[in-house]
Design a protein around this motif. Structure first.
Motif, PDB file in Angstrom:
ATOM      1  N   GLU A  90     -19.982  10.634 -12.107  1.00 34.99           N
ATOM      2  CA  GLU A  90     -19.972  10.824 -12.671  1.00 34.99           C
ATOM      3  C   GLU A  90     -19.435  13.109 -12.478  1.00 34.99           C
ATOM      4  O   GLU A  90     -20.001  12.759 -11.155  1.00 34.99           O
ATOM      5  N   ARG A  91     -19.095  13.405 -12.835  1.00 32.04           N
ATOM      6  CA  ARG A  91     -18.441  15.181 -11.391  1.00 32.04           C
ATOM      7  C   ARG A  91     -16.871  14.850 -11.551  1.00 32.04           C
ATOM      8  O   ARG A  91     -17.657  15.238 -10.607  1.00 32.04           O
ATOM      9  N   CYS A  92     -16.918  13.346 -11.554  1.00 25.86           N
ATOM     10  CA  CYS A  92     -16.175  13.386 -10.522  1.00 25.86           C
ATOM     11  C   CYS A  92     -14.800  13.061 -11.174  1.00 25.86           C
ATOM     12  O   CYS A  92     -14.442  12.493 -12.523  1.00 25.86           O
ATOM     13  N   LYS A  93     -12.737  13.295 -11.383  1.00 29.21           N
ATOM     14  CA  LYS A  93     -11.264  13.690 -12.073  1.00 29.21           C
ATOM     15  C   LYS A  93     -11.119  12.578 -11.795  1.00 29.21           C
ATOM     16  O   LYS A  93     -10.008  11.927 -12.162  1.00 29.21           O
ATOM     17  N   TYR A  94     -10.855  12.858  -9.813  1.00 29.95           N
ATOM     18  CA  TYR A  94      -9.971  12.017  -9.523  1.00 29.95           C
ATOM     19  C   TYR A  94      -9.400  11.158  -8.170  1.00 29.95           C
ATOM     20  O   TYR A  94     -10.314  11.219  -7.294  1.00 29.95           O
ATOM     21  N   LEU A  95     -10.123  10.050  -9.195  1.00 31.98           N
ATOM     22  CA  LEU A  95     -10.152   8.929  -8.332  1.00 31.98           C
ATOM     23  C   LEU A  95      -8.644   8.087  -8.641  1.00 31.98           C
ATOM     24  O   LEU A  95      -8.148   7.456 -10.145  1.00 31.98           O
ATOM     25  N   ASN A  96      -7.952   7.928  -7.197  1.00 30.73           N
ATOM     26  CA  ASN A  96      -6.692   7.306  -7.562  1.00 30.73           C
ATOM     27  C   ASN A  96      -6.700   5.872  -7.033  1.00 30.73           C
ATOM     28  O   ASN A  96      -7.316   5.013  -6.119  1.00 30.73           O
ATOM     29  N   TYR A  97      -5.959   5.193  -7.510  1.00 22.59           N
ATOM     30  CA  TYR A  97      -5.025   3.369  -7.161  1.00 22.59           C
ATOM     31  C   TYR A  97      -4.506   3.569  -5.931  1.00 22.59           C
ATOM     32  O   TYR A  97      -3.602   4.912  -6.094  1.00 22.59           O
ATOM     33  N   GLU A  98      -4.264   2.410  -5.181  1.00 25.09           N
ATOM     34  CA  GLU A  98      -3.233   2.846  -3.968  1.00 25.09           C
ATOM     35  C   GLU A  98      -3.398   0.906  -3.383  1.00 25.09           C
ATOM     36  O   GLU A  98      -3.706   0.843  -3.578  1.00 25.09           O
ATOM     37  N   GLY A  99      -2.200   0.590  -3.919  1.00 26.97           N
ATOM     38  CA  GLY A  99      -2.090  -1.058  -4.137  1.00 26.97           C
ATOM     39  C   GLY A  99      -1.888  -1.173  -2.485  1.00 26.97           C
ATOM     40  O   GLY A  99      -0.513  -0.998  -2.236  1.00 26.97           O
ATOM     41  N   GLU A 100      -2.274  -2.160  -1.768  1.00 21.82           N
ATOM     42  CA  GLU A 100      -1.462  -2.298  -0.091  1.00 21.82           C
ATOM     43  C   GLU A 100      -1.588  -4.046  -0.030  1.00 21.82           C
ATOM     44  O   GLU A 100      -2.787  -4.491  -0.865  1.00 21.82           O
ATOM     45  N   VAL A 101      -1.088  -4.369   1.321  1.00 24.62           N
ATOM     46  CA  VAL A 101      -1.283  -5.622   1.170  1.00 24.62           C
ATOM     47  C   VAL A 101      -2.281  -5.394   2.796  1.00 24.62           C
ATOM     48  O   VAL A 101      -2.546  -4.419   3.257  1.00 24.62           O
ATOM     49  N   ALA A 102      -3.056  -6.397   2.839  1.00 22.02           N
ATOM     50  CA  ALA A 102      -4.417  -6.293   3.538  1.00 22.02           C
ATOM     51  C   ALA A 102      -4.243  -7.290   4.572  1.00 22.02           C
ATOM     52  O   ALA A 102      -3.864  -8.422   4.792  1.00 22.02           O
ATOM     53  N   ILE A 103      -4.487  -7.279   5.649  1.00 21.95           N
ATOM     54  CA  ILE A 103      -4.438  -7.734   7.297  1.00 21.95           C
ATOM     55  C   ILE A 103      -5.315  -8.344   7.407  1.00 21.95           C
ATOM     56  O   ILE A 103      -6.538  -7.191   7.643  1.00 21.95           O
ATOM     57  N   VAL A 104      -5.777  -9.443   7.150  1.00 21.74           N
ATOM     58  CA  VAL A 104      -6.950 -10.441   8.294  1.00 21.74           C
ATOM     59  C   VAL A 104      -6.952 -10.716   9.018  1.00 21.74           C
ATOM     60  O   VAL A 104      -6.256 -11.476  10.218  1.00 21.74           O
ATOM     61  N   ILE A 105      -7.843 -10.145  10.646  1.00 18.64           N
ATOM     62  CA  ILE A 105      -8.012 -11.209  11.584  1.00 18.64           C
ATOM     63  C   ILE A 105      -8.612 -12.163  11.784  1.00 18.64           C
ATOM     64  O   ILE A 105      -9.297 -12.337  10.920  1.00 18.64           O
ATOM     65  N   GLY A 106      -7.847 -13.093  11.899  1.00 21.71           N
ATOM     66  CA  GLY A 106      -8.567 -14.447  12.650  1.00 21.71           C
ATOM     67  C   GLY A 106      -9.421 -15.150  14.073  1.00 21.71           C
ATOM     68  O   GLY A 106      -9.989 -15.878  14.061  1.00 21.71           O
ATOM     69  N   ARG A 107      -8.446 -13.869  14.995  1.00 25.02           N
ATOM     70  CA  ARG A 107      -8.961 -14.354  16.805  1.00 25.02           C
ATOM     71  C   ARG A 107      -9.843 -13.234  17.227  1.00 25.02           C
ATOM     72  O   ARG A 107      -8.799 -11.964  16.853  1.00 25.02           O
ATOM     73  N   THR A 108      -9.905 -12.925  17.490  1.00 25.59           N
ATOM     74  CA  THR A 108     -10.733 -11.627  18.682  1.00 25.59           C
ATOM     75  C   THR A 108      -9.500 -11.198  19.566  1.00 25.59           C
ATOM     76  O   THR A 108      -8.679 -11.859  19.891  1.00 25.59           O
ATOM     77  N   ALA A 109      -9.082  -9.735  18.949  1.00 25.48           N
ATOM     78  CA  ALA A 109      -7.980  -9.413  19.256  1.00 25.48           C
ATOM     79  C   ALA A 109      -8.436  -7.631  20.065  1.00 25.48           C
ATOM     80  O   ALA A 109      -9.395  -6.776  19.918  1.00 25.48           O
ATOM     81  N   ARG A 110      -7.766  -7.531  21.324  1.00 28.80           N
ATOM     82  CA  ARG A 110      -7.580  -6.636  21.933  1.00 28.80           C
ATOM     83  C   ARG A 110      -7.048  -6.107  22.689  1.00 28.80           C
ATOM     84  O   ARG A 110      -6.798  -7.509  23.786  1.00 28.80           O
ATOM     85  N   ASN A 111      -6.087  -5.507  23.708  1.00 27.95           N
ATOM     86  CA  ASN A 111      -5.412  -5.579  24.246  1.00 27.95           C
ATOM     87  C   ASN A 111      -3.713  -6.772  23.988  1.00 27.95           C
ATOM     88  O   ASN A 111      -3.270  -6.965  25.176  1.00 27.95           O
TER      89      ASN A 111
END
Length: 281
Positions: A90-111
């Motif tokens: 309530e009291r908010c007007k500007y809720l926008n959608y943004e369709g996207e592809v989501a990447i899901v990590i499968g293994r611990t990744a660093r560097n």
């Protein structure tokens, strides 16, 4: 392509595999796709989102991309699921959608390098990176309340493995009307680059999610609207908009605003410098 979902099955969170129009658990229980109560398909420790990536979105805002991507964080408390309600307070007007592809990590990744990054990705799902732009004047730097408020991160319906992200169509529909229509080929930085970039300094754990950016024409939606995001090969993520039962408190904190910055971002492009008055709904 194998697809896995998380649903409430007899009151417990359960991973299931999609087989046609049925979802089958490891112990053999079966539920219909349309009857299932969905949960987010993964349980991330963090959700990281890129700001601008699709060229159509860059052109819409009459801007240019930086030399490298920039990001913001959506708290895990913002997670939502296929067929879940997205709350506009309530009291908010500007809720926008943004369709996207989501990447899901499968293994611990660093560097890891961009060439190696694909080996650390479990698969992909669909995301809708909703933004509550009423708080943009306050949180434009962090995007914390803009993008991190409760329910504003629907993911699903399932995690698809062995999906090739090249040349895939992405569409968003509101009440059955196409409002965004783009392709993964218009992304400046692809999925592997995004994973490698974040993993330079931030360890990514299995289940973590990276949102890869949205095409042009993100616009506000209203309570009662049904929003669908379709990605070729990943299915369709569906949510509906509801009004929150309580207004944003006015006895503390910054309040919702309707500045030029809010209007410009909400309706696309720089309205002030175009000399166009944005429609108010």
């Amino acid at each position: 392509m194998p697809e896995y979902r998380r649903i409430l099955l007899d009151g417990a969170a359960t991973q299931v595999r999609r087989e046609g129009e049925e979802l089958v658990s490891a112990d053999g229980r079966v539920v219909g796709v349309e009857e299932a109560v969905h949960l987010p398909p993964v349980v991330p420790s963090k959700v990281v989102a890129v700001h601008l990536n699709h060229r159509s979105r860059v052109e819409e805002f009459m801007t240019s991309l930086p030399d490298a991507p920039t990001y913001f964080h959506k708290p895990t408390s913002s997670l939502n699921a296929h067929k879940g309600a997205v709350v506009r307070p309530e009291r908010c007007k500007y809720l926008n959608y943004e369709g996207e592809v989501a990447i899901v990590i499968g293994r611990t990744a660093r560097n890891v390098s961009p060439a190696e990054a694909g080996d650390y990705i479990a698969g992909y799902t669909i995301g809708n990176d909703y933004g509550l732009h009423d708080f943009r004047d306050t949180d434009a730097g962090s995007m914390l309340r803009v993008k991190g408020s409760d329910t504003l991160c629907p993911l699903g319906p399932g995690l698809v493995t062995d999906w090739d992200f090249h040349g895939k169509r992405l569409r968003t529909l509101v009440n059955g009307k196409v409002v965004q229509d783009g392709s993964t080929d218009e992304m400046e930085w692809d999925m592997h680059y995004l994973v490698a970039d974040i993993a330079r300094t931030i360890t990514l754990y299995p289940g973590d999610v990276l949102l890869s950016g949205t095409p042009a024409n993100s616009r506000p939606v209203q309570p009662g609207d049904v929003v669908e995001v379709e990605v070729e090969g990943l299915g369709k993520l569906t949510n509906h908009i509801v009004t929150g039962p309580a207004p944003i408190r006015d006895d503390c904190g910054a309040q919702p605003t309707e500045s030029e910055e809010v209007i410009s971002t909400t309706f696309g492009g720089d309205w002030e410098f175009r000399g166009i008055r944005a429609p108010i709904r």
